[in-house]
Write an enzyme that holds these catalytic residues in place. Structure first.
Site, PDB file in Angstrom:
ATOM      1  N   PHE A  58      33.935   4.961  61.932  1.00  0.00           N
ATOM      2  CA  PHE A  58      35.008   4.910  60.926  1.00  0.00           C
ATOM      3  C   PHE A  58      34.386   5.146  59.559  1.00  0.00           C
ATOM      4  CE2 PHE A  58      37.844   3.223  57.887  1.00  0.00           C
ATOM      5  CZ  PHE A  58      39.078   2.990  58.454  1.00  0.00           C
ATOM      6  N   ARG A  76      25.044  44.826  55.377  1.00  0.00           N
ATOM      7  CA  ARG A  76      23.931  44.064  55.964  1.00  0.00           C
ATOM      8  C   ARG A  76      24.258  43.673  57.414  1.00  0.00           C
ATOM      9  NH1 ARG A  76      19.002  41.332  54.512  1.00  0.00           N
ATOM     10  NH2 ARG A  76      19.026  42.224  52.452  1.00  0.00           N
ATOM     11  N   CYS A 112      28.349   9.833  44.487  1.00  0.00           N
ATOM     12  CA  CYS A 112      28.683   8.877  43.428  1.00  0.00           C
ATOM     13  C   CYS A 112      28.304   7.444  43.806  1.00  0.00           C
ATOM     14  CB  CYS A 112      30.181   8.938  43.164  1.00  0.00           C
ATOM     15  SG  CYS A 112      31.108   8.440  44.630  1.00  0.00           S
ATOM     16  N   CYS A 153      31.542  12.483  49.989  1.00  0.00           N
ATOM     17  CA  CYS A 153      30.207  13.085  49.924  1.00  0.00           C
ATOM     18  C   CYS A 153      29.107  12.095  49.575  1.00  0.00           C
ATOM     19  CB  CYS A 153      30.196  14.242  48.926  1.00  0.00           C
ATOM     20  SG  CYS A 153      30.217  13.740  47.200  1.00  0.00           S
ATOM     21  N   VAL A 169      45.097   4.399  48.221  1.00  0.00           N
ATOM     22  CA  VAL A 169      45.881   4.534  46.990  1.00  0.00           C
ATOM     23  C   VAL A 169      45.164   5.482  46.021  1.00  0.00           C
ATOM     24  CG1 VAL A 169      46.825   3.288  45.014  1.00  0.00           C
ATOM     25  CG2 VAL A 169      46.946   2.280  47.282  1.00  0.00           C
ATOM     26  N   GLU A 222      16.925  32.987  53.643  1.00  0.00           N
ATOM     27  CA  GLU A 222      18.035  33.276  54.553  1.00  0.00           C
ATOM     28  C   GLU A 222      17.626  33.413  56.028  1.00  0.00           C
ATOM     29  OE1 GLU A 222      21.070  35.891  52.033  1.00  0.00           O
ATOM     30  OE2 GLU A 222      19.015  36.595  51.919  1.00  0.00           O
ATOM     31  N   CYS A 243      18.323  20.800  45.670  1.00  0.00           N
ATOM     32  CA  CYS A 243      19.090  20.921  44.426  1.00  0.00           C
ATOM     33  C   CYS A 243      19.166  19.558  43.741  1.00  0.00           C
ATOM     34  CB  CYS A 243      20.496  21.462  44.690  1.00  0.00           C
ATOM     35  SG  CYS A 243      21.681  20.241  45.284  1.00  0.00           S
ATOM     36  N   SER A 248      39.947  -2.197  53.429  1.00  0.00           N
ATOM     37  CA  SER A 248      40.393  -3.440  54.066  1.00  0.00           C
ATOM     38  C   SER A 248      41.162  -3.171  55.350  1.00  0.00           C
ATOM     39  CB  SER A 248      41.297  -4.192  53.101  1.00  0.00           C
ATOM     40  OG  SER A 248      42.461  -3.421  52.876  1.00  0.00           O
ATOM     41  N   PHE A 280      24.065  36.882  53.918  1.00  0.00           N
ATOM     42  CA  PHE A 280      24.736  38.069  53.379  1.00  0.00           C
ATOM     43  C   PHE A 280      25.307  38.991  54.446  1.00  0.00           C
ATOM     44  CE2 PHE A 280      25.436  40.567  49.615  1.00  0.00           C
ATOM     45  CZ  PHE A 280      25.141  39.706  48.575  1.00  0.00           C
TER      46      PHE A 280
HETATM   47  C1  LIG Z   1      36.412   9.125  52.835  1.00  0.00           C
HETATM   48  C2  LIG Z   1      37.408   8.359  53.638  1.00  0.00           C
HETATM   49  C3  LIG Z   1      37.204   8.219  54.986  1.00  0.00           C
HETATM   50  C4  LIG Z   1      38.133   7.517  55.753  1.00  0.00           C
HETATM   51  N1  LIG Z   1      37.904   7.423  57.090  1.00  0.00           N
HETATM   52  C5  LIG Z   1      38.792   6.777  57.863  1.00  0.00           C
HETATM   53  C6  LIG Z   1      38.585   6.680  59.255  1.00  0.00           C
HETATM   54  O1  LIG Z   1      37.569   7.148  59.787  1.00  0.00           O
HETATM   55  N2  LIG Z   1      39.516   6.062  59.997  1.00  0.00           N
HETATM   56  C7  LIG Z   1      40.650   5.525  59.441  1.00  0.00           C
HETATM   57  O2  LIG Z   1      41.456   4.971  60.164  1.00  0.00           O
HETATM   58  N3  LIG Z   1      40.864   5.591  58.114  1.00  0.00           N
HETATM   59  C8  LIG Z   1      39.980   6.210  57.319  1.00  0.00           C
HETATM   60  N4  LIG Z   1      40.193   6.291  55.967  1.00  0.00           N
HETATM   61  C9  LIG Z   1      41.411   5.720  55.397  1.00  0.00           C
HETATM   62  C10 LIG Z   1      41.201   4.375  54.645  1.00  0.00           C
HETATM   63  O3  LIG Z   1      39.883   4.173  54.333  1.00  0.00           O
HETATM   64  C11 LIG Z   1      41.611   3.193  55.418  1.00  0.00           C
HETATM   65  O4  LIG Z   1      42.939   3.327  55.784  1.00  0.00           O
HETATM   66  C12 LIG Z   1      41.354   1.878  54.687  1.00  0.00           C
HETATM   67  O5  LIG Z   1      41.269   0.853  55.602  1.00  0.00           O
HETATM   68  C13 LIG Z   1      42.385   1.537  53.631  1.00  0.00           C
HETATM   69  O6  LIG Z   1      42.045   0.284  53.046  1.00  0.00           O
HETATM   70  P1  LIG Z   1      42.011   0.023  51.491  1.00  0.00           P
HETATM   71  O7  LIG Z   1      41.724  -1.411  51.321  1.00  0.00           O
HETATM   72  O8  LIG Z   1      41.112   0.939  50.810  1.00  0.00           O
HETATM   73  O9  LIG Z   1      43.511   0.365  51.118  1.00  0.00           O
HETATM   74  P2  LIG Z   1      44.166   0.510  49.685  1.00  0.00           P
HETATM   75  O10 LIG Z   1      44.061   1.922  49.252  1.00  0.00           O
HETATM   76  O11 LIG Z   1      43.656  -0.503  48.767  1.00  0.00           O
HETATM   77  O12 LIG Z   1      45.652   0.192  50.092  1.00  0.00           O
HETATM   78  C14 LIG Z   1      46.318   0.984  51.061  1.00  0.00           C
HETATM   79  C15 LIG Z   1      47.788   0.644  51.206  1.00  0.00           C
HETATM   80  O13 LIG Z   1      47.964  -0.563  51.912  1.00  0.00           O
HETATM   81  C16 LIG Z   1      48.865  -1.408  51.232  1.00  0.00           C
HETATM   82  N5  LIG Z   1      48.457  -2.779  51.477  1.00  0.00           N
HETATM   83  C17 LIG Z   1      47.205  -3.257  51.426  1.00  0.00           C
HETATM   84  N6  LIG Z   1      47.193  -4.564  51.741  1.00  0.00           N
HETATM   85  C18 LIG Z   1      48.464  -4.907  52.013  1.00  0.00           C
HETATM   86  C19 LIG Z   1      49.085  -6.121  52.426  1.00  0.00           C
HETATM   87  N7  LIG Z   1      48.386  -7.209  52.589  1.00  0.00           N
HETATM   88  N8  LIG Z   1      50.419  -6.111  52.625  1.00  0.00           N
HETATM   89  C20 LIG Z   1      51.138  -4.992  52.430  1.00  0.00           C
HETATM   90  N9  LIG Z   1      50.607  -3.818  52.056  1.00  0.00           N
HETATM   91  C21 LIG Z   1      49.291  -3.785  51.842  1.00  0.00           C
HETATM   92  C22 LIG Z   1      48.737  -0.984  49.794  1.00  0.00           C
HETATM   93  O14 LIG Z   1      49.873  -1.304  49.029  1.00  0.00           O
HETATM   94  C23 LIG Z   1      48.533   0.489  49.908  1.00  0.00           C
HETATM   95  O15 LIG Z   1      49.756   1.162  50.029  1.00  0.00           O
HETATM   96  C24 LIG Z   1      39.283   6.964  55.165  1.00  0.00           C
HETATM   97  C25 LIG Z   1      39.480   7.098  53.796  1.00  0.00           C
HETATM   98  C26 LIG Z   1      38.559   7.786  53.031  1.00  0.00           C
HETATM   99  C27 LIG Z   1      38.780   7.922  51.562  1.00  0.00           C
HETATM  100  S1  FES Z   2      22.781  18.593  48.311  1.00  0.00           S
HETATM  101 FE1  FES Z   2      21.074  17.442  48.934  1.00  0.00          FE
HETATM  102  S2  FES Z   2      19.419  18.370  47.883  1.00  0.00           S
HETATM  103 FE2  FES Z   2      21.113  19.658  47.468  1.00  0.00          FE
HETATM  104  S1  FES Z   3      32.181  10.439  47.399  1.00  0.00           S
HETATM  105 FE1  FES Z   3      32.062  12.432  46.609  1.00  0.00          FE
HETATM  106  S2  FES Z   3      32.091  12.012  44.474  1.00  0.00           S
HETATM  107 FE2  FES Z   3      32.487  10.107  45.319  1.00  0.00          FE
END
Ligand SMILES: Cc1cc2nc3c(=O)[nH]c(=O)nc-3n(C[C@H](O)[C@H](O)[C@H](O)COP(=O)(O)OP(=O)(O)OC[C@H]3O[C@@H](n4cnc5c(N)ncnc54)[C@H](O)[C@@H]3O)c2cc1C
Ligand code: FES
Ligand code: FES
Length: 1288
Positions: A372, A836, A64, A61, A299, A1224, A126, A382, A870
């Site tokens: 993405f 309604r 944060c 969202c 993770v 509404e 809000c 990453s 409503f």
């Molecule tokens: C809000 C949100 C939206 C997202 N949207 C997408 C999207 O649109 N498309 C999509 O494909 N994914 C999406 N993802 C998934 C995620 O963001 C991706 O998969 C991201 O690239 C993970 O990278 P990270 O560095 O955060 O991984 P981390 O959480 O830091 O690690 C992920 C895993 O990879 C392993 N790992 C990392 N590096 C290595 C390494 N070098 N060797 C072995 N293991 C390793 C770790 O041990 C762990 O298990 C989304 C996630 C969120 C939370």
């Molecule tokens: S969520 Fe954006 S102003 Fe309420």
């Molecule tokens: S993205 Fe929703 S609280 Fe962090």
């Protein structure tokens, strides 16, 4: 930032760090050991920086968002970027500078230009999302050396959701910082820029951070924003001066050398930060089950939402070998820890530098990365994290596979092996890595001449959404004689199997074949066998997913053919109509207009005053319940929830909870003193389930503990034993089992429907069913009281069957309607909702004979409640469905049918109320000419003629919304007004400000009443000790009622002041108030208002339930991709009759916000429940329960052109100061988008000879759009009457 030294000087002065530290808003903080379990957000909020909000806690969202700055030794400059603090582990920002909204500007010190602009543009309602938006833009501007483009600004906000504003005012507020406008706040000519200065995109002040001639250029020629800014006056904004400087980058962090970290957290959690790959491997050897961590976006979700337990975390973000990014002669080498934003930037760079044929894969990655996640996620996530998670819907893995990427893998001994991406993904989240190996890097080879790589992705929502199906495809062509022959190929899909899947047989089939129509047909046939998806495959939408695999390949074929067209000897050239299949989506900068008259009344009423809370909201100073500090010894509670949809509770064992850490108590039905029965209208719920549970998520008890975490832990340890009972999980099941809530069946009648149907008046009678899915409220602020709870259930599900009789001209004569509402397991407000819906199921149409039954079904789902409207929108949607169907039957335009059936002045509605002051026709006509409907209709037809795979559609939809609570006694309001001797006025009223601007409007009314400025009026928070027995703030009527109650109190006080006021001229209101006080005049009054002349008698089904009606009409034009179901709204034009608006800016905000929320309802937001239609979800459970799976509109979904006009010159005699209610009524107008989509689908179906009527359920998601566009790619999987599944 600060004063930077050159690299050499720096290397000399870097110091080993002795303790873990962090700077927050310029303040140094030592990070003690033991906090490895904390996120940055928890830490910040814990130290009182509550401007950063906790919305979803899962990166979805953006509430944060904070900015991270650190000195990047590889780039030798400070980098600034936005991150989601809810996913960032606290220790991951060690040695960095965190700037939160509090560090940007505040109410007392002065607002930052970004904050000022957002507040003044009415960009917060809000306000819960507001700090996140501020920080996303702030980070963009701080990281840009020149002002960004409007497109970049919009892109940077992809990870920020807003449920209130409809985004338009946010875009307008922020685009002043874009390249096109360097007049940021003040006229640039008044800034007296020095020669080497420009206007800093972040501060709007003269600054040298973007100039090439500044002194602070590092040895590489990198420009570092480091100069202190010369403050200027912002007198054009509000007269105040913003003299503060941007927070500089702490010099200590520039000089400090990173050291490995070895820290711990709760539950024995260990946190390591190695700085070499050797150290990583040593740690991995020591802790084989350790998790490597970079962005923590996987993770973090696993540990927090999926409750996976990892004991050792190894943060590898700072390991140079894993961060390499080398452009080589044969391709690019990408370290596993490289962040996606970095990768994207590099790809963008190389496509401008390398020969075009080498970068086909890079371009595909650029496109895929665009969709993405949001910016905040891409800034930390990453490449290696994405690869190694091996999600079956990873967006990148199919592309690595298709693009011949190779993965370098290193083991504990330092040996490196290479494997093809194609062979790396073994099974569900299983990859070709053994225990002693990690992924070191990825090698992406350049593409060769006539080698083409393309990406594909279809999601529910275009921006920031995971794929339903994605793909990467590649062919390498060779010219042999007069033909193009496939020398190499690769086709890989995501979302069709437990892993990213190579279509091996298709690849084999393609190689050696000539690139022509035959190979296309052959490949499609092989592909069908290559991709297998079982009927009950997790994720559902099986037919849609299968169709997408073929559609994508077809697109790929056309795209490649287009690439080679004209190059050499291509025999079959593409028809221009086919080109529509490969035109990619591009969003132009938003064009928006708001057109209204200002009808000023007194000092303030009628003016577009800024929301009273806006300045507190943009600075993060507005305090929400969750921000309130816990009192000492405060306890936290967590709920024990039912896991079964219907069951008898056999036993509850809380012994596990009792021995859980921090346990303070547990409470169940037996512990409730007094009655356990609750309910807002009928007491048909239990506070804690006693004998039976009737839905998943029903509250069985509560566990109280010292911390929130401990309370949740305790609640999870309560063991409940159930005896499962049969559950009713749909409206259809409920109707066949006659499962209705007691006394919830209602009927309304007008004329004689039966007689009309039997007579020969009706030339045609049609029968049909309309299904409307539910909608989550999805407000961003979490449900909190001093006790924090999590709960769900905020939807309206509706199903109706209809019979309509009409003449050959399309005049409706009789309507027989049955409406069933899915109430869930308690009545809550569902009866009022269905009532309604019944009142509004004529929408704006004159129907001589009407019979409507309404029933509330009892089902084993969490109780549903009211949403904006409503039930009214659901009722009106049924009407627009039969209008649309009549049009199709008669081969006329729906707009024509609408017009000949319009109600007008004096119409008697099916419940006996007479229409007065009806402005419908006038508004309709104004809209029609404003959008030039007939011309647009022709243009759309012309477009459709020339574009086989993209279709446009248009619709104009009217609305009439009844204002008043249909429960008469609720139409009352109280207020308390106090006048003080200093001339200020304090108002308290019974309405709740939730962002809709109620307090602002009420204050304006008080200001005008006393003829004082708005700044002299203060609103005290709603409280029952001042104004008792308040009705809910609902039914759109709160401004009408509370402003009237306040006016009543003001009038009383004014009457008491009058004898004194008439004695002489007072120089100010304060002087008058003082004089009255000295004369012992009571300057406090209670005001009261009841809505006059309303009432309804259900026993006869007649009366006057509404005080008046708010009318509106909207036009929408959409474009759909018939091959994928993707759609966008090109234009939305809204007209509303709001009388003489109390505050047109706030009202426009309500119209825009309601429309976009409505757009979510009609086209995006689908609730998927564990029911007969969704067997892959556990019975009675909600699958779509967070921003990851439930998609509200994002900024990218708003119309390209978005206009709002308020009807001029029509005062409303029925409400205060001639205004009308707004909250509404505009919501339903978004159905113009739904019917425009349907119009486009009709055009698509016509091309394959399908001219018959077809149902299109609400919401019209990509699945429903695509599967309704019947063609050769859907034909293998569905029959023409296929109906995608919907939970109702
Ligand atoms: C809000 C949100 C939206 C997202 N949207 C997408 C999207 O649109 N498309 C999509 O494909 N994914 C999406 N993802 C998934 C995620 O963001 C991706 O998969 C991201 O690239 C993970 O990278 P990270 O560095 O955060 O991984 P981390 O959480 O830091 O690690 C992920 C895993 O990879 C392993 N790992 C990392 N590096 C290595 C390494 N070098 N060797 C072995 N293991 C390793 C770790 O041990 C762990 O298990 C989304 C996630 C969120 C939370
Ligand atoms: S969520 Fe954006 S102003 Fe309420
Ligand atoms: S993205 Fe929703 S609280 Fe962090």
């Amino acid at each position: 930032m600060g004063s930077l030294k050159n690299e050499k000087e720096m290397e000399e002065t870097v110091e080993e760090s002795k303790e873990a530290i962090l700077y927050v808003n310029g303040v140094r903080k030592v990070l003690p050991d033991g906090l490895a379990h904390l996120t940055l957000l928890e830490y910040l909020r814990g130290v009182g920086l509550t401007g950063t909000k906790l919305g979803c806690g899962e990166g979805g969202c953006g509430a944060c968002t904070v900015m991270i700055s650190h000195y990047d030794r590889k780039l030798r400059k400070c980098v600034h970027y936005a991150v989601n603090a809810c996913l960032a582990p606290l220790y991951s920002v060690e040695g960095m500078h965190v700037i939160t909204v509090e560090g940007v500007g505040n109410h007392k010190r002065g607002l930052h230009p970004i904050q000022e602009s957002l507040a003044r543009s009415h960009g917060s309602q809000c306000g819960f999302c507001t700090p996140g938006f501020i920080m996303s833009l702030y980070a963009l501007l701080r990281s840009s050396q020149t002002p960004p483009t409007e497109e970049q600004i919009e892109e940077s906000l992809a990870g920020n959701l807003c449920r209130c504003t409809g985004y338009r005012p946010i875009v307008d507020a922020f685009r002043v910082f874009a390249k096109t406008s360097d007049v940021l706040y003040a006229d640039i000519s008044s800034l007296s820029l020095q020669e080497d200065e420009f206007v800093c995109p972040s501060t709007g002040k003269p600054c040298s951070c973007g100039s090439k001639t500044v002194n602070d250029i590092d040895t590489n020629g990198q420009i570092i924003c480091s100069a202190s800014y010369k403050p200027i006056s912002y007198s054009e904004i509000d007269g105040s001066t913003y003299t503060d400087k941007e927070l500089i980058f702490p010099p200590e962090l520039l000089l400090r050398k990173l050291t490995p970290l070895n820290l711990s957290g709760l539950g024995g959690l260990k946190w390591h930060r190695p700085l070499t790959v050797k150290h990583v491997l040593e740690l991995k050897e020591k802790y084989p089950n350790a998790k490597l961590l970079i962005g923590n976006t996987e993770v973090g979700i696993e540990m927090r939402l999926k409750k996976m337990q990892y004991k050792v975390l190894i943060s590898v973000s700072h390991v140079p070998e894993l961060n390499m990014l080398n452009v080589k002669e044969d391709g690019i080498e990408i370290g596993a820890a490289v962040r996606l934003t970095e990768l994207l930037n590099l790809f963008r760079e190389v496509v401008t530098q390398r020969p075009a044929h080498e970068t086909s894969a890079c371009k595909a990655f650029i496109e895929q990365l665009k969709w993405f996640a949001g910016t905040q996620i891409k800034n930390v996530a990453s490449v290696g994290g994405n690869v190694c998670t091996a999600s079956p819907i990873s967006d990148l893995n199919p592309l690595w596979m298709a693009a011949r990427a190779k993965f370098q893998i290193i083991n504990f001994s330092g040996n490196i092996r290479t494997t093809l991406a194609e062979n790396f993904f073994l099974d569900y989240r299983k990859v070709d890595l053994v225990a002693d190996e990690i992924l070191l890097s990825i090698f992406l080879p350049w593409t060769r001449p006539f080698e083409y790589v393309k990406e594909f992705k279809q999601a529910h929502r275009r921006d920031d959404d995971i794929a339903i199906v994605n793909a990467g495809m590649r062919v390498c062509l060779e010219e042999i004689g007069e033909e193009w022959v496939v020398s190499d190929a690769s086709v890989a899909y995501g979302g069709v199997a437990p892993r990213s899947l190579g279509a091996i047989k298709t690849k084999e089939f393609l190689i050696g074949k000539k690139w022509n129509q035959h190979v296309l047909q052959g490949a499609l046939n092989v592909l069908r066998a290559d991709i297998e998806l079982k009927e009950d495959a997790p994720g559902g939408m099986v037919e849609f997913r299968k169709s997408l695999t073929l559609s994508f390949f077809f697109k790929f074929f056309l795209w490649v053919s287009h690439q080679i067209e004209g190059k050499k000897s291509i025999k079959e050239s593409l028809s221009s109509s086919h080109l529509s299949a490969i035109k990619s989506f591009h969003r132009p900068p938003l064009v928006a207009s708001q057109d209204y008259d200002i009808k000023k009344h007194g000092t303030s009423v009628g003016l577009p005053e800024v929301h009273l809370s806006s300045k507190l909201q943009v600075t993060g100073e507005a305090e929400y319940t969750d921000d309130t500090a816990m009192p000492p010894n405060g306890l936290h509670a967590a709920l024990v929830l039912s896991k079964k949809p219907h069951a008898r509770i056999l036993s509850i064992d809380d012994s596990g909870a009792k021995s859980s850490p921090g346990f303070a108590g547990s409470f169940f039905a037996k512990d409730v003193p007094g009655s356990n029965k609750i309910g807002p209208v009928v007491l048909d719920e239990e506070l804690f389930a006693s004998e039976f549970v009737t839905c998943v998520g029903q509250v069985i008890g509560v566990v109280v503990a010292d911390t929130h975490e401990n309370a949740k832990l305790g609640a999870a340890k309560v063991h409940v034993e159930y005896e499962e009972l049969p559950a009713i999980l749909s409206i259809e099941d409920a109707v066949s089992a006659k499962s209705f809530h007691p006394n919830s069946q209602k009927i309304l009648r007008k004329g004689d429907v039966e007689l009309c149907f039997q007579s020969d008046q009706c030339d045609m009678i049609i029968e049909g069913k309309v299904q409307v899915g539910g909608q989550e409220h999805f407000y961003l602020e979490p449900q909190s009281s001093l006790v924090w709870t999590m709960d769900g259930g905020n939807e309206v599900h509706m199903i109706s069957s209809t019979q309509v009789g009409f003449t050959d001209e399309g005049k409706v004569l009789a309507l027989d309607l049955q409406i069933y509402n899915n109430g869930g397991n308690s009545l809550d407000l569902s009866l009022a909702v269905v009532e309604r819906a019944m009142f509004h199921s004529d929408n704006v149409y004159e129907i001589p004979h009407v019979r409507i039954f309404g029933s509330v079904c009892f089902t084993n789902f969490p109780s549903n409640t009211a949403f904006r409207g409503f039930g009214g929108p659901q009722g009106m949607l049924i009407a627009e469905n039969w209008i649309q169907r009549i049009a199709l039957e008669l081969k006329k335009s729906p707009e024509e049918i609408r017009e000949i059936n319009f109600q007008g002045e004096g119409s008697i509605l099916h419940y006996g109320q007479r229409l007065e002051y009806c402005t419908l026709a006038q508004m309709w006509n104004e809209l029609k000419s404003a959008c030039d409907f007939l011309k647009v209709r022709e243009e759309v037809n012309e477009f459709n003629l020339h574009n086989q795979w993209k279709k446009r559609g248009v619709a104009m939809i009217p609305t009439k919304f009844g204002i008043s609570f249909t429960t008469k006694f609720m139409n009352q309001a109280g207020a308390l007004v106090n006048v003080y001797t200093d001339g200020t006025v304090l108002v308290t009223h019974g309405g709740v400000e939730m962002g809709q601007g109620l307090h602002t409007k009420v204050a304006q009314v008080a200001a005008s009443a006393f003829n004082i400025s708005l700044s002299s009026v203060f609103i005290s928070e709603t409280s029952t000790d001042k104004v008792p027995n308040a009705s809910p703030t609902a039914a759109s009527a709160s401004s009408d009622m509370y402003a009237a109650a306040v006016l009543d109190a003001c009038k009383q006080i004014k009457a008491r002041m009058e004898p004194i006021a008439s004695q002489r001229n007072f120089s100010s209101f304060a002087e008058l108030a003082t004089a009255c006080y000295l004369e012992r005049i009571d300057l406090s009054a209670h005001g009261f208002y009841i809505t006059p002349d309303i009432g309804f008698d259900w026993s006869i089904g007649k009366g006057k339930p509404f005080n008046y009606f708010t009318y509106g009409a909207a036009f929408a034009e959409v474009e759909i991709d018939t091959l994928t179901g993707d759609f966008h709204t090109r234009t939305a034009n809204i007209f509303m009759d709001l009388g003489y608006s109390l505050n047109p800016a706030i009202d426009v905000g309500q119209v825009e916000g309601a429309f976009i929320q409505g757009l979510g309802w009609v086209a995006l937001e689908e609730l998927k429940w564990g029911d007969a239609a969704h067997k892959w979800i556990r019975p009675g459970c909600l699958y779509t329960c967070g921003p990851g799976s439930y998609k509200i509109p994002s900024l990218n979904d708003i119309p390209f052109k978005f206009s709002v006009s308020l009807l001029k010159g029509h005062p409303n005699v029925k409400a205060i100061h001639s205004s009308k209610a707004v909250g509404e009524p505009p919501f339903f107008l978004a159905s113009a988008v739904l019917f425009a989509i349907k119009d486009a689908i009709i055009a698509a179906r016509a091309e394959t000879g399908h001219t018959e009527w077809f149902p299109l359920d609400n919401p019209a998601t990509p699945e429903r759009i695509r599967m309704a566009c019947l063609d050769e790619f859907t034909a293998p999987f569905i029959s023409s009457d296929f109906h995608p599944k919907l939970s109702v």
